[in-house]
Design a protein around this motif. Structure first.
Motif, PDB file in Angstrom:
ATOM      1  N   PRO A 122      56.267 -20.986 -44.155  1.00 20.35           N
ATOM      2  CA  PRO A 122      56.716 -19.916 -42.261  1.00 20.35           C
ATOM      3  C   PRO A 122      55.101 -18.707 -42.896  1.00 20.35           C
ATOM      4  O   PRO A 122      54.472 -18.167 -42.224  1.00 20.35           O
ATOM      5  CB  PRO A 122      57.526 -19.569 -42.349  1.00 20.35           C
ATOM      6  N   GLY A 123      55.640 -18.048 -43.862  1.00 17.81           N
ATOM      7  CA  GLY A 123      54.691 -16.548 -44.281  1.00 17.81           C
ATOM      8  C   GLY A 123      53.500 -17.411 -44.449  1.00 17.81           C
ATOM      9  O   GLY A 123      52.246 -16.833 -44.028  1.00 17.81           O
ATOM     10  N   ILE A 124      53.174 -18.523 -45.600  1.00 15.33           N
ATOM     11  CA  ILE A 124      52.034 -18.673 -45.413  1.00 15.33           C
ATOM     12  C   ILE A 124      51.310 -19.145 -44.142  1.00 15.33           C
ATOM     13  O   ILE A 124      49.902 -19.508 -44.027  1.00 15.33           O
ATOM     14  CB  ILE A 124      51.311 -19.406 -46.976  1.00 15.33           C
ATOM     15  N   ALA A 125      52.113 -20.291 -43.561  1.00 16.04           N
ATOM     16  CA  ALA A 125      51.211 -20.802 -42.394  1.00 16.04           C
ATOM     17  C   ALA A 125      50.468 -19.646 -41.387  1.00 16.04           C
ATOM     18  O   ALA A 125      49.463 -19.355 -40.495  1.00 16.04           O
ATOM     19  CB  ALA A 125      52.448 -21.601 -41.560  1.00 16.04           C
ATOM     20  N   LEU A 126      51.448 -18.212 -41.433  1.00 19.66           N
ATOM     21  CA  LEU A 126      51.259 -16.865 -40.407  1.00 19.66           C
ATOM     22  C   LEU A 126      49.911 -16.882 -41.698  1.00 19.66           C
ATOM     23  O   LEU A 126      48.724 -15.683 -40.219  1.00 19.66           O
ATOM     24  CB  LEU A 126      52.121 -16.253 -40.176  1.00 19.66           C
ATOM     25  N   VAL A 127      49.681 -16.072 -42.150  1.00 17.60           N
ATOM     26  CA  VAL A 127      48.605 -16.245 -42.877  1.00 17.60           C
ATOM     27  C   VAL A 127      47.322 -16.300 -42.185  1.00 17.60           C
ATOM     28  O   VAL A 127      46.324 -16.215 -42.056  1.00 17.60           O
ATOM     29  CB  VAL A 127      48.250 -15.642 -44.105  1.00 17.60           C
ATOM     30  N   ILE A 128      46.911 -17.574 -43.035  1.00 16.59           N
ATOM     31  CA  ILE A 128      46.371 -18.950 -42.543  1.00 16.59           C
ATOM     32  C   ILE A 128      45.844 -18.617 -40.937  1.00 16.59           C
ATOM     33  O   ILE A 128      44.762 -18.979 -40.262  1.00 16.59           O
ATOM     34  CB  ILE A 128      46.593 -20.388 -42.495  1.00 16.59           C
ATOM     35  N   GLU A 129      46.759 -18.974 -40.258  1.00 19.80           N
ATOM     36  CA  GLU A 129      47.126 -18.511 -38.859  1.00 19.80           C
ATOM     37  C   GLU A 129      46.007 -17.219 -37.856  1.00 19.80           C
ATOM     38  O   GLU A 129      44.759 -17.621 -37.319  1.00 19.80           O
ATOM     39  CB  GLU A 129      48.051 -18.413 -38.149  1.00 19.80           C
ATOM     40  N   ASP A 130      46.851 -16.201 -38.964  1.00 16.14           N
ATOM     41  CA  ASP A 130      46.169 -14.808 -38.801  1.00 16.14           C
ATOM     42  C   ASP A 130      44.392 -14.996 -39.289  1.00 16.14           C
ATOM     43  O   ASP A 130      43.532 -14.581 -38.461  1.00 16.14           O
ATOM     44  CB  ASP A 130      46.519 -13.817 -39.148  1.00 16.14           C
ATOM     45  N   VAL A 131      43.330 -15.582 -40.121  1.00 16.63           N
ATOM     46  CA  VAL A 131      42.693 -15.585 -40.354  1.00 16.63           C
ATOM     47  C   VAL A 131      41.523 -16.367 -40.031  1.00 16.63           C
ATOM     48  O   VAL A 131      40.399 -16.546 -39.537  1.00 16.63           O
ATOM     49  CB  VAL A 131      42.651 -16.210 -42.775  1.00 16.63           C
ATOM     50  N   ALA A 132      41.760 -17.188 -39.197  1.00 19.46           N
ATOM     51  CA  ALA A 132      41.539 -17.962 -38.781  1.00 19.46           C
ATOM     52  C   ALA A 132      41.217 -17.971 -37.318  1.00 19.46           C
ATOM     53  O   ALA A 132      40.135 -18.339 -36.740  1.00 19.46           O
ATOM     54  CB  ALA A 132      42.172 -19.231 -38.664  1.00 19.46           C
ATOM     55  N   ILE A 133      41.769 -17.399 -37.101  1.00 17.71           N
ATOM     56  CA  ILE A 133      42.144 -16.761 -35.705  1.00 17.71           C
ATOM     57  C   ILE A 133      41.034 -15.825 -35.479  1.00 17.71           C
ATOM     58  O   ILE A 133      40.459 -15.342 -34.037  1.00 17.71           O
ATOM     59  CB  ILE A 133      43.741 -15.761 -34.805  1.00 17.71           C
TER      60      ILE A 133
END
Length: 127
Positions: A10-21
């Motif tokens: 989850p932590g990695i997924a959220l970082v990717i999500e923030d970067v992508a957004i």
């Protein structure tokens, strides 16, 4: 461009999500395994896929299914790129990665996506 994140941490997924957004991508979902990824595949244009998920080294199979079934552009995201036997011209991002590298790979995947094919009625196929 709509992005599916396939990552079981989850932590990695959220970082990717923030970067992508921040880069202007719309997130269609976060999948933690093959089943979830295939369920969400029809909603995305591209996917960033961890190679080794909780259900094993399923990333390459997920990538093939999402590309063949929905036309998604694919980025592999992994600690061990040696686990990918054939990246088939797809971007491979090694963890940890800078936000710039992630965005660069997602942009490459967007160019490789097949426009208009992400909602095929027949669904994905496995190879």
């Amino acid at each position: 461009m709509r992005l599916l994140i396939v990552e079981d941490e989850p932590g990695i997924a959220l970082v990717i999500e923030d970067v992508a957004i921040d880069a202007g991508f719309e997130i269609t979902g976060i999948a933690g395994n093959m089943s979830e990824a295939l369920d969400l595949g029809s909603e995305a244009d591209i996917a960033i896929i961890d190679v080794r998920l909780g259900d094993g080294i399923t990333g390459p199979s997920i990538a093939r299914a999402l590309f063949s079934g929905f036309g998604l552009g694919v980025v592999y995201f992994t600690v061990n790129p040696g686990l990918i036997e054939n990246s088939e011209g797809r971007a491979v991002v090694t963890k940890p990665a800078s936000p710039e590298r992630i965005v660069e790979a997602l942009s490459m995947a967007a160019k490789n996506a097949r426009p208009g094919t992400h909602r095929v009625a027949s669904g994905p196929t496995f190879h």
